[in-house]
Design an enzyme around this catalytic site. Structure first.
Site, PDB file in Angstrom:
ATOM      1  N   ASP A   1      -4.797   3.749  -5.174  1.00 40.88           N
ATOM      2  CA  ASP A   1      -4.845   4.098  -3.756  1.00 40.88           C
ATOM      3  C   ASP A   1      -5.874   5.190  -3.461  1.00 40.88           C
ATOM      4  O   ASP A   1      -5.642   6.367  -3.720  1.00 40.88           O
ATOM      5  CB  ASP A   1      -3.458   4.563  -3.313  1.00 40.88           C
TER       6      ASP A   1
ATOM      7  N   TYR B   1      11.718  13.556 -11.838  1.00 34.78           N
ATOM      8  CA  TYR B   1      12.891  12.678 -11.713  1.00 34.78           C
ATOM      9  C   TYR B   1      13.152  12.343 -10.239  1.00 34.78           C
ATOM     10  O   TYR B   1      13.520  11.203  -9.908  1.00 34.78           O
ATOM     11  CB  TYR B   1      14.136  13.338 -12.306  1.00 34.78           C
TER      12      TYR B   1
ATOM     13  N   HIS C   1       0.823  -1.207   0.000  1.00 33.46           N
ATOM     14  CA  HIS C   1       0.000   0.000   0.000  1.00 33.46           C
ATOM     15  C   HIS C   1       0.861   1.262   0.000  1.00 33.46           C
ATOM     16  O   HIS C   1       1.712   1.432   0.872  1.00 33.46           O
ATOM     17  CB  HIS C   1      -0.903  -0.019   1.238  1.00 33.46           C
TER      18      HIS C   1
END
Ligand SMILES: C[C@@H]1O[C@@H](O)[C@@H](O)[C@H](O)[C@@H]1O
Length: 156
Positions: free
Chosen positions: A65, A119, A23
């Site tokens: 999620d 990034y 999770h």
């Protein structure tokens, strides 16, 4: 070798990654120009597939999620930061279709971050899938959610 119910484009190494993520862990699906191998994460190479085909296949297995503010993150265009790259609409359609089908009360929320912030986020992902996507800014980070004891995606 093919498996029942598992999209055949997904290589065994990626199935292992999806199954071992927990999770809140994040997976980056990167385009052909993305510096995947210099981010310090495990890289799964899928040069023969587009980012949208890989995202669609992954979303058949990976719950998004609902506990998080954002279910996914994309990169802002350097030359037009307030305007989504064309591929972002395709990403959003794929996310929304599965998220709403899984019982979400609203479409998936997509965060937009600058190239270098993206990034930095890439360096904290669980793994990176390097696709053959040729559309620029074809990069998306998805966050793994929770599956309850009833086998359904948990929606807050
Ligand atoms: C400026 C951007 O740089 C890289 O991160 C690529 O992944 C994007 O497609 C875009 O070209």
């Amino acid at each position: 070798m093919p498996l029942k119910g598992i999209p055949s484009i997904l290589p065994p190494a990626l199935l292992s990654v999806l199954a071992t993520m927990g999770h809140g862990d994040e997976l980056l699906i990167a385009d052909a120009n993305f510096p995947a191998s210099s981010q310090g994460r495990d890289v799964i190479h899928m040069q023969g597939s587009s980012a949208t085909d890989v995202l669609a296949a992954i979303l058949k297995l990976l719950p998004l999620d609902s506990f998080a503010e954002y279910q996914a993150t994309v990169m802002k265009q350097v030359t037009a930061p307030d305007e989504d790259a064309p591929i972002v609409g395709d990403f959003a359609s794929l996310l929304d279709a599965v998220y709403l089908a899984d019982g979400a009360k609203r479409p998936a929320a997509v965060e937009r971050v600058d190239r270098f912030a993206f990034y930095d986020r890439a360096k904290t992902t669980y793994a990176i899938v390097a696709t053959g996507e040729v559309r620029l800014y074809g990069n998306i980070i998805v966050k793994k959610g929770v599956i309850g004891g009833d086998g359904k995606v948990v929606m807050l």
